[in-house]
Design an enzyme around this catalytic site. Structure first.
Site, mmCIF file in Angstrom:
data_model
loop_
_atom_site.group_PDB
_atom_site.id
_atom_site.type_symbol
_atom_site.label_atom_id
_atom_site.label_comp_id
_atom_site.label_asym_id
_atom_site.label_seq_id
_atom_site.Cartn_x
_atom_site.Cartn_y
_atom_site.Cartn_z
ATOM 1 N N SER C 11 5.928 0.960 -6.999
ATOM 2 C CA SER C 11 6.238 -0.445 -7.247
ATOM 3 C C SER C 11 5.088 -1.181 -7.928
ATOM 4 O O SER C 11 5.228 -2.339 -8.302
ATOM 5 C CB SER C 11 6.566 -1.153 -5.932
ATOM 6 O OG SER C 11 5.463 -1.064 -5.053
ATOM 7 N N GLY C 12 3.958 -0.511 -8.084
ATOM 8 C CA GLY C 12 2.812 -1.149 -8.730
ATOM 9 C C GLY C 12 2.916 -1.065 -10.245
ATOM 10 O O GLY C 12 3.886 -0.532 -10.795
ATOM 11 N N PHE C 13 1.912 -1.582 -10.913
ATOM 12 C CA PHE C 13 1.959 -1.637 -12.376
ATOM 13 C C PHE C 13 1.850 -0.243 -12.993
ATOM 14 O O PHE C 13 2.655 0.132 -13.847
ATOM 15 C CB PHE C 13 0.836 -2.533 -12.901
ATOM 16 C CG PHE C 13 1.134 -3.999 -12.784
ATOM 17 C CD1 PHE C 13 2.383 -4.461 -12.376
ATOM 18 C CD2 PHE C 13 0.163 -4.947 -13.109
ATOM 19 C CE1 PHE C 13 2.667 -5.827 -12.288
ATOM 20 C CE2 PHE C 13 0.432 -6.312 -13.028
ATOM 21 C CZ PHE C 13 1.673 -6.744 -12.609
ATOM 22 N N THR C 14 0.851 0.520 -12.602
ATOM 23 C CA THR C 14 0.729 1.849 -13.205
ATOM 24 C C THR C 14 1.800 2.783 -12.656
ATOM 25 O O THR C 14 2.255 3.685 -13.354
ATOM 26 C CB THR C 14 -0.666 2.460 -12.972
ATOM 27 O OG1 THR C 14 -0.886 2.557 -11.559
ATOM 28 C CG2 THR C 14 -1.758 1.601 -13.594
ATOM 29 N N CYS C 146 -9.833 2.591 -16.563
ATOM 30 C CA CYS C 146 -9.460 2.149 -17.916
ATOM 31 C C CYS C 146 -10.661 1.701 -18.728
ATOM 32 O O CYS C 146 -10.783 2.058 -19.901
ATOM 33 C CB CYS C 146 -8.384 1.068 -17.870
ATOM 34 S SG CYS C 146 -8.723 -0.255 -16.726
ATOM 35 N N ASN C 309 -4.596 -0.300 -21.165
ATOM 36 C CA ASN C 309 -5.156 0.100 -19.872
ATOM 37 C C ASN C 309 -4.174 0.860 -18.997
ATOM 38 O O ASN C 309 -4.566 1.701 -18.194
ATOM 39 C CB ASN C 309 -5.654 -1.125 -19.094
ATOM 40 C CG ASN C 309 -4.594 -2.189 -18.925
ATOM 41 O OD1 ASN C 309 -4.045 -2.662 -19.923
ATOM 42 N ND2 ASN C 309 -4.281 -2.538 -17.705
HETATM 43 N N1 LIG Z 1 -3.825 -1.409 -13.509
HETATM 44 C C1 LIG Z 1 -4.568 -0.683 -14.318
HETATM 45 O O1 LIG Z 1 -4.701 -0.993 -15.495
HETATM 46 C C2 LIG Z 1 -5.259 0.562 -13.854
HETATM 47 C C3 LIG Z 1 -5.973 1.309 -14.773
HETATM 48 C C4 LIG Z 1 -6.628 2.449 -14.350
HETATM 49 C C5 LIG Z 1 -6.566 2.841 -13.023
HETATM 50 N N2 LIG Z 1 -5.846 2.080 -12.158
HETATM 51 C C6 LIG Z 1 -5.800 2.517 -10.757
HETATM 52 O O2 LIG Z 1 -4.474 2.867 -10.458
HETATM 53 C C7 LIG Z 1 -4.222 2.580 -9.090
HETATM 54 C C8 LIG Z 1 -2.992 1.695 -9.027
HETATM 55 O O3 LIG Z 1 -3.275 0.500 -9.733
HETATM 56 P P1 LIG Z 1 -2.149 -0.577 -10.022
HETATM 57 O O4 LIG Z 1 -2.754 -1.559 -10.934
HETATM 58 O O5 LIG Z 1 -0.912 0.099 -10.390
HETATM 59 O O6 LIG Z 1 -1.996 -1.235 -8.583
HETATM 60 P P2 LIG Z 1 -0.839 -2.097 -7.928
HETATM 61 O O7 LIG Z 1 -0.019 -2.706 -9.026
HETATM 62 O O8 LIG Z 1 -1.477 -2.989 -6.966
HETATM 63 O O9 LIG Z 1 0.088 -1.034 -7.176
HETATM 64 C C9 LIG Z 1 -0.320 -0.361 -6.037
HETATM 65 C C10 LIG Z 1 0.818 0.468 -5.500
HETATM 66 O O10 LIG Z 1 0.391 1.196 -4.380
HETATM 67 C C11 LIG Z 1 1.234 0.940 -3.242
HETATM 68 N N3 LIG Z 1 0.367 0.965 -2.074
HETATM 69 C C12 LIG Z 1 -0.608 0.099 -1.748
HETATM 70 N N4 LIG Z 1 -1.231 0.480 -0.623
HETATM 71 C C13 LIG Z 1 -0.632 1.631 -0.210
HETATM 72 C C14 LIG Z 1 -0.811 2.494 0.895
HETATM 73 N N5 LIG Z 1 -1.761 2.258 1.799
HETATM 74 N N6 LIG Z 1 -0.012 3.579 0.976
HETATM 75 C C15 LIG Z 1 0.945 3.827 0.053
HETATM 76 N N7 LIG Z 1 1.173 3.018 -0.996
HETATM 77 C C16 LIG Z 1 0.380 1.936 -1.137
HETATM 78 C C17 LIG Z 1 1.870 -0.393 -3.548
HETATM 79 O O11 LIG Z 1 3.161 -0.532 -3.020
HETATM 80 P P3 LIG Z 1 3.515 -0.975 -1.526
HETATM 81 O O12 LIG Z 1 2.435 -1.876 -1.078
HETATM 82 O O13 LIG Z 1 4.862 -1.614 -1.601
HETATM 83 O O14 LIG Z 1 3.578 0.340 -0.793
HETATM 84 C C18 LIG Z 1 2.024 -0.328 -5.060
HETATM 85 O O15 LIG Z 1 3.175 0.387 -5.382
HETATM 86 C C19 LIG Z 1 -5.467 1.919 -8.537
HETATM 87 O O16 LIG Z 1 -6.231 2.864 -7.862
HETATM 88 C C20 LIG Z 1 -6.168 1.455 -9.785
HETATM 89 O O17 LIG Z 1 -7.562 1.391 -9.628
HETATM 90 C C21 LIG Z 1 -5.173 0.969 -12.538
#
Ligand SMILES: NC(=O)c1ccc[n+]([C@@H]2O[C@H](COP(=O)([O-])OP(=O)(O)OC[C@H]3O[C@@H](n4cnc5c(N)ncnc54)[C@H](OP(=O)(O)O)[C@@H]3O)[C@@H](O)[C@H]2O)c1
Ligand SMILES: NC(=O)c1ccc[n+]([C@@H]2O[C@H](COP(=O)([O-])OP(=O)(O)OC[C@H]3O[C@@H](n4cnc5c(N)ncnc54)[C@H](OP(=O)(O)O)[C@@H]3O)[C@@H](O)[C@H]2O)c1
Ligand SMILES: NC(=O)c1ccc[n+]([C@@H]2O[C@H](COP(=O)([O-])OP(=O)(O)OC[C@H]3O[C@@H](n4cnc5c(N)ncnc54)[C@H](OP(=O)(O)O)[C@@H]3O)[C@@H](O)[C@H]2O)c1
Ligand SMILES: NC(=O)c1ccc[n+]([C@@H]2O[C@H](COP(=O)([O-])OP(=O)(O)OC[C@H]3O[C@@H](n4cnc5c(N)ncnc54)[C@H](OP(=O)(O)O)[C@@H]3O)[C@@H](O)[C@H]2O)c1
Ligand SMILES: [Zn+2]
Ligand SMILES: [Zn+2]
Lengths: 56, 345, 345, 345, 345, 56
Positions: C11-14, C146, C309
C-alpha cells in the site's frame, strides 16, 4: 486631461491631451480597445477586433 | 507482420505521443516523423523520453509510403494535404478537427470553412466507445477533440439508457492542462503567467460544442478553464433530466455502456483519496474515468469525466481506433497503466 | 513459466510501483500484496492506476509461498522479519536500507544498529550498473537508496576511468520530490506547506553518505533539498579532480561505462530544451540520465544525474536486479519510455 | 514632499514590481512607466494586480523629468541610454548588470564590453547590507543580480568574522524560479516544458560569478538550476574553511552582521516546518533569510540563503537603496511581510 | 488610539492571516494569539512570514481582555465559547460558520445543530458588499464562507439589477486551493496526492449552499473541485435568466453594484493575458474580481468570480468588516495589491 | 472463489473462501464498503457509513 465614456462598459476613460484621431486606447475598466473617432470633443468607438490568439 | 507508420507533425505534443505509442506498439514500425523546424534533428532532441529512438525528423513535403499515416498538425493543415496523405498511405488517421464533423456547414459555422468537404462523409470518428462498429476497414479516421471526448464519454451512457433525450439542459464545465495548447505557446502559456491558474480561456462558444452536438445530439452550455497541470482534461457535466434518477439507475446505465470497454473505468464514491474521476489518475494512460452523483434537491445529476488529453483525448484514441480499424488487439501498444503517486503530469 | 511474486508493504508508494511493474511483467504473476491498514481492500482503492488489478491487500503476518518476495517497508521492518521472508520465498528483494551496507558497524554509526548482521554479507546490492556480476542467483537483494543511486550513477564513470581515486573533494547537492517521503506524511508534506519549496531537508549527515562511501570508496559532502515535484531525484556533483580533465575525457569515461547499459542515457549539452539530465525527462521510467560540464576556471567538473526515485531509485531498480538475478531479459517489465511533455510527475 | 519617479521598462517583471512598490510608497509618486510594446495601454492590462493604478505606458524615447528614474531594462540598454537617463532625473537606479562592476575589463571578460566605462567608477552597488555607507547622495545606483545577491548575503558574515579570507573553496549551488528569466520567454519557459523541473540552466560560467568576486573577493564554483516556482532564488553555499568552526561561531558571525539589518532574518534549525531559509517564506517581501549548518566530518559549512529574486534580488533592493540614498526611512514602501501559507509564489 | 485585538486559533491558516493583517494595521495592536498545540512558541515558528513579530502563542482557556477578539477556529468551537469571547471583548469577529445563518433550523439541516441559537439574530454577516449598512456598531460579526463569498459576489449584481429574481436555474462550479482545508490535513492533502489535481471534493450538498440561499434567496446547484493552487477560490456561475441580457446590460449592472466598492474589480474581456477573473490576480490581497460573458445560443450568462479564500474569503473580509464596524478607513490594513507575476500562491 | 453482486453498483464482487459474517469488503467497481450478512450463499449489504473526512 479630458474624459470620455467607454462604449463597451460605460466607465469613464481618461484621455491625454494630445489625442489624435485613429489612436487606439484601452479602457481601464473593461479592457476594450477603443479607437478615437473624433477629438474635440473626444468620441470613442470599439476598435476593429484583432482576433488575438490567447494560448491553448 | 509489422505495418509501417509515419507521423506528420512529429515534433508537436500529440505527435510525440504518437511516436512513443507507435514505437512501443507490437504491430507497427515507425519509418518517418516530420517536422519543418527540426528537419534533420533526432526525435530525442525534442522529446527527451524518446532519446532511445533511432529516428530523425524529415520534411513533410517528402512523405514516405507507409501503411498508416498519422497526422498531428494544427487545424487546417490536413484538409489542405489530404490528397498527399492518401497517396502516401492506405489509412490516414488525423488528430485535428478537419474531418470530425459531417457537414460542410458546420465548418462554416464553427471553423473557417472547409476545402475538401467531399471527405467529410467518408471519414470516421475515432472514438471506439461511440463508433466502434464503423471503424474496421475505415481509411480516413478523425480523432476527437479532447474536451469533446471527455464530455461525450461522460454523457453517452445517459443517452444509451434513455435518461437523456437531447432536449435537457446540460452545463459542461471543463478544466484542462497546458499541453492542450500544443508546443510553442506565447506569453499566456509562459510558466510565470500560466502556473497556479484557474483561467476561463473559453467562456463561451468553444468549437467542441459542435462535436458534442454532432455525436450526442445535444446542445451543451460549455465553458473551459485552464488549470495548473500539464496533461489532463476533466469535464464536470451538470445535467437536469426530466424525471428523478437514482444512483442505482446511474450505475446501471454506466455499467451497461462501459462494463466491457477496455479503457473505461467507473469511479463514483467509495473510500480512499480518489473517489471520483481525476485526470491525474489516468495521466499517461489511455484510460478514461467516469463517475456521477445525484443532487435530488436541485433535480440535478453531476457527471465527472477525466482523461489524458494527449492519450484518450487524441494520440491514444487515434491508436486505439487504428487498432480497431486494422483488426489488431484493441489494447495493443496502449497497456501503460498510469502512475501513482504522480504530481501534475 | 511465470514466477509468483508478492509485495510486502504493497500500500506504500514504492510498493505500488512494484505492483504496477510486476503485474505488467511477462515473467511474474502477483499473488499477494500486504497492508495492515488496508487489509481486505482492493489494491485499486489505494493506487487508482491499478483499478484494473483484481487483487486485495492481505495481512503481512500471513505470507503466501512465492518465488520472489519484494519488501517495500520502512527501514527496520525487513531486518526483523527476514526469516519469515526467506521462509516464504526463494528470492527476497528488499527496498529498505536494511541490507545495503556490509558491516554491522555502519548500521551502528548511521542507523540504530542491526538485528541480524549475519545477513549483511550474503546480501547483494541491486544496482546492476555497479553490481551486475554478483546478482545472478542471489537470494537476498538490497535495492539502493534513491539519492545514493543518483549519486553513484553520476560519479562511477569517473572512478572507472581513474579520473577520481577517492581522495578528492566532492560536493553533492541533491534535489528530490515529495514521493521520497513515502505515503502518509505529516504537516511538512501537506500540500500548502510543501508546494513551491526549495527546502533544505537534510543539510548534513544524510544516511545515504554511508552507501556512497561503501560503493565508491568516496566520502562526499552531501546536502539534500526538497523541491516541488512528486517524483524525481537530481544529484549535482561538484567534483574537484587532481589534474585537468577535458570534456572529451568525460565523454570517453561515460561512454565506456554506460554505452551498453540498457537504462543509462548521457545528456551533456546539445540544443533544445533538455540539454542536461532532468528528473522529468525520466519520470515514470527506469532510465537514469547522466551528464557533465567542465569548469576549468574553478578546476571543477559538474556532474548531473537524474532518476525517478521510485523507479531507478527503488522499485524499478529492484525489478531490474530481479531480472538479472533470475536470468530474465534485463528490460522485462521495464519498457515504459516516460512521457513528454509532462508537468511535475 | 513627494518625489516624482519613473520606471523605464515598466511592462517587464521587475518593472512591474517597481511600479507596485513605488505606487504604494509614502515618498514617491509615479509619473511615467515606459513600454514600447504596450505604449498607450493601461499598466493594469499587463500587471493585473495594478488594475487600480491610473497610469498608461508611454514610449521610452520621450522621458519625463523626474526626481528618480528606475530602469528595469535588459542588459545593455541602460549603458546605451545613460545620458538620457541622467538628463531626465537627478538619481538613476538601474536594475541591469550595466553598472554593477567597477572595471571595463570585467565587462570584456563576462559580458560584451561596455560603451560608457567612465560611469563604472561613480556608480554604487545597491545592496545596503554591503554598501550602505556609500549610498547617501549617490546619483547612479546599480541593483545587484539576484543570484549574486543571494550568494553575497549568505557568505558575507563569514568574511566579516574572518572565517573566510577569500582563498577557500566554495561551491554555490543555486535554485531559481521562472520569473528570473523576465517576461516573454520562449519554448523552454513554456508551462508544459518548465513545470516540475530541476534543470541545470547555468552549469558553469554564470556571469554573476563576476559580481560575487567583485564584492567578496572570492572566486566561487557556481551552478544554477531552474526549479518549479515563479519567484525565488535559493543559494546553497558549501564552504570549506581552513580551521574548525562551531555552530556557535556561526551564530556569532551572522548576528554580528545582520542583527540590526531591517530585512535580514536568521533561520538555522529549530522546530516546525520552516527550519532553514526558504524562498517561499520570503516571497513577495524584501526579506532575505540566511542560515547554516556545520558538517565536521567533511570539514564543511553549509550556508543557505533565500530571497525573492524580484524583491531583495532586484526591485526591492533598488527601492531599499533609493530609500538610503535619499534619506528616507529604510523600510518605506517595503513593509509587506510575505504570506503563509503560500504555494509557489 | 490603537485598539487591542486578539486572535483565537492563531496557529491556523486564517488565524495566521489575521495576525499578519492586524499587526500591520494602523488601528490595531495584537496582544494575544492562542494555540493549544503551540502554546508558548513564537508566532514565527508556525508562520515564517511573521518571524519579525514579537509574540508567543498562549492557551485559549486564558483569554486577554481586548477591544476586538477574532476567532479563527473550526466550526463548532465559537458557538461553544461565545460567552467567554463576549466577556473578553467588546466586539467579536468569528470566521467560522457558527453565526452566519439566521435560523436554528438551517443549522439543523446543514450542520449538526446549534448550541446558542439566541445569538443568530444579533450576529451580522461580514461581507460589506452586501451588509455594509448593518455593520457599524455590530458586536458579533460572522465572516462568510469562502466559496459562498465568491458566489455571492459574482451573482449579487444580477439581483440588484433585476436580471435574476431567485427562481432561475444557476449552476455554480467552484475551484479551490489547498489552504481552504486549513492547517494539518490528512493523506488526501499530502503533496504527492494533492498536487496536479482536479478533484471533485464536494460533488453535491456543500454547506455553503445554505449561505448563498440565505443572502441571495437563490437555490444553486453547487459543486466544488480542488485544484492545484494553495490560495484561491474561483466560482463559475452558469446562469439562465428569463429574458435576453446583453453584455452592455451586464456592464451596467456590475458597475452599478461595484463601481464604488474599494475591493471589487470588474474584468470581462479586453486584451492581454488576464481577461477574466483569476484567483492568482488577487492572491494575497483583499480584492475580489468579477466578470461575465453572454452565451445567447444557450440563453446563458457565465459569471466568473475570483478571490483569495483566506483574504476576501475570510481573514481579509473579517478585517474589512471590523473596519466598517468600528468606523475606521475601510481599506485600513488591507492595502496590499497582490503580486505579478506570481506562481501558485 | 465465490461471487456476489454489489448492492451499490451491481457489479460482481469476488469473494475469498473463508468469508465470515460481519466482514467488511470494498467493491472493486464502485468502492462501496460492503458487509457480509450471510456466507452460504454469500449476501452483502452496504456497511454502515463511516462519515469519513476527506480533506479540505
Ligand atoms: N519512496 C522512495 O522514493 C524510496 C526510494 C528508495 C527506497 N525507499 C525505501 O523503500 C521502503 C518503502 O518506502 P515507501 O516510500 O514506499 O514507504 P511507504 O509509502 O511509507 O510504505 C510503507 C509500506 O510498508 C507497510 N508497512 C509499514 N510498517 C510495516 C510493518 N511493520 N510490517 C509490514 N508492513 C509495514 C505500509 O503499509 P501498512 O502500514 O498498511 O502495513 C506500507 O505499505 C522504505 O524502506 C524506503 O526507505 C523508498
Ligand atoms: N494537444 C492536445 O491535447 C490535442 C488534443 C486533441 C487534439 N489535438 C489536435 O492535434 C493536432 C496537433 O496538436 P498538438 O497539440 O500536437 O500541436 P503542436 O504541438 O503545435 O504540434 C503541431 C505539429 O505540426 C507541425 N506542423 C505545423 N504546421 C504544419 C504544416 N503546415 N505542415 C506540416 N506540419 C506542420 C509542427 O511541426 P513543424 O512546425 O516543425 O513542422 C508540429 O510537429 C491539432 O490539430 C490539435 O487540435 C491536440
Ligand atoms: N527578473 C529578475 O528576477 C531580475 C533580477 C535581477 C535583475 N534583473 C535585471 O532587471 C532587468 C529587467 O529584467 P526583467 O526580468 O524585468 O526583464 P523583462 O521582464 O524582460 O522586462 C524588460 C523591460 O524592458 C523593456 N525594454 C526592453 N528593451 C528595451 C529597450 N531597448 N529600450 C527600452 N525598454 C526596453 C521591456 O518593454 P518593451 O519591450 O515593451 O519596451 C520591458 O518592460 C534586467 O537587466 C535583468 O537582468 C532581473
Ligand atoms: N481556510 C480557509 O480558507 C477558510 C475560509 C473561510 C472560512 N474559514 C473558517 O475559518 C475557520 C478557521 O479555518 P482555518 O482554515 O484557519 O483552520 P485551521 O488552519 O485548521 O486552524 C484552526 C485553528 O483553531 C485552533 N483550534 C482548533 N480547535 C480549537 C478549540 N477547540 N479551541 C480553541 N482553538 C482551537 C487551532 O489551533 P490549536 O489546535 O493549536 O489550538 C488552529 O489555530 C474555520 O471555521 C473555517 O471554516 C476558513
Ligand atoms: Zn470599458
Ligand atoms: Zn459496487
Amino acid at each position: 486631461m479630458t474624459e470620455a465614456d467607454c462604449v463597451e462598459c460605460g466607465a469613464e476613460v481618461s484621455l491625454h491631451d494630445d489625442l489624435e484621431v485613429g489612436e487606439i486606447i484601452d479602457c481601464g475598466t473593461c479592457g476594450a480597445e477603443l479607437e478615437v473617432i473624433d477629438v474635440n470633443p473626444p468620441v470613442l468607438d470599439r476598435a476593429p477586433e484583432l482576433e488575438e490568439d490567447w494560448g491553448e | 507482420m509489422t505495418l509501417e507508420a509515419s507521423v506528420v507533425g512529429g515534433s508537436g505534443f500529440t505527435g510525440g505521443e504518437l511516436l512513443r505509442l507507435l514505437s512501443g506498439h507490437p504491430e507497427f514500425a515507425v519509418t518517418q516523423a516530420t517536422s519543418r523546424s527540426y528537419d534533420g534533428k533526432t526525435v530525442g532532441s525534442v522529446h527527451p523520453n524518446l532519446r532511445g529512438l533511432d529516428l530523425r525528423f524529415s520534411d513533410p513535403t517528402d512523405l514516405d509510403s507507409v501503411d498508416v499515416l498519422f497526422a498531428a498538425t494544427p487545424h487546417g493543415v490536413s484538409m489542405e494535404q489530404i490528397d498527399e496523405f492518401e497517396d502516401a498511405a492506405d489509412t490516414v488517421v488525423d488528430l485535428s478537427a478537419d474531418f470530425r464533423l459531417s457537414q460542410e456547414s458546420q465548418y462554416d459555422e464553427w471553423y473557417d470553412g472547409h476545402v475538401c468537404p467531399e471527405y467529410l462523409e467518408k471519414s470516421e470518428y475515432a472514438l471506439p466507445e461511440i463508433n466502434r462498429e464503423n471503424l474496421p476497414g475505415a481509411d480516413l479516421i478523425a480523432a476527437g477533440g479532447c474536451n469533446a471526448t471527455a464530455t461525450i464519454l461522460g454523457l453517452k451512457p445517459l443517452f444509451d439508457a434513455d435518461i437523456l433525450s437531447g432536449d435537457e439542459q446540460v452545463v459542461v464545465d471543463v478544466k484542462v492542462g497546458s499541453s492542450e495548447g500544443g508546443a510553442g505557446g506565447g506569453e499566456a502559456s509562459s510558466h510565470p503567467e500560466r502556473s497556479g491558474i484557474v483561467r476561463p480561456y473559453a467562456p463561451t462558444g468553444h468549437r467542441h460544442e459542435a462535436e458534442i452536438e454532432e455525436f450526442l445530439g445535444l446542445s451543451v452550455s460549455f465553458t473551459v478553464h485552464a488549470v495548473d497541470m500539464t496533461r489532463g482534461a476533466a469535464a464536470t457535466c451538470h445535467v437536469f433530466p426530466d424525471g428523478p434518477v437514482s444512483k442505482g439507475d446511474l450505475w446501471g446505465a454506466y455499467r451497461e455502456s462501459y462494463e466491457d470497454e477496455p479503457f473505461m473505468r467507473m469511479v463514483a464514491g467509495g473510500s480512499g483519496v480518489y473517489r471520483y474521476p481525476e485526470p491525474k489518475a489516468v495521466a499517461g494512460s489511455n484510460f478514461g474515468e467516469v463517475g456521477f452523483e445525484v443532487d435530488p434537491g436541485n433535480k440535478r445529476l453531476v457527471v465527472f469525466s477525466a482523461i489524458d488529453n494527449m492519450m484518450k483525448g487524441s494520440a491514444g484514441q487515434a491508436v486505439h481506433a487504428a487498432n480497431v480499424a486494422l483488426g489488431f488487439e484493441e489494447t495493443a501498444g496502449l497497456d501503460f497503466a498510469g502512475l501513482h503517486p504522480v504530481g501534475a503530469p
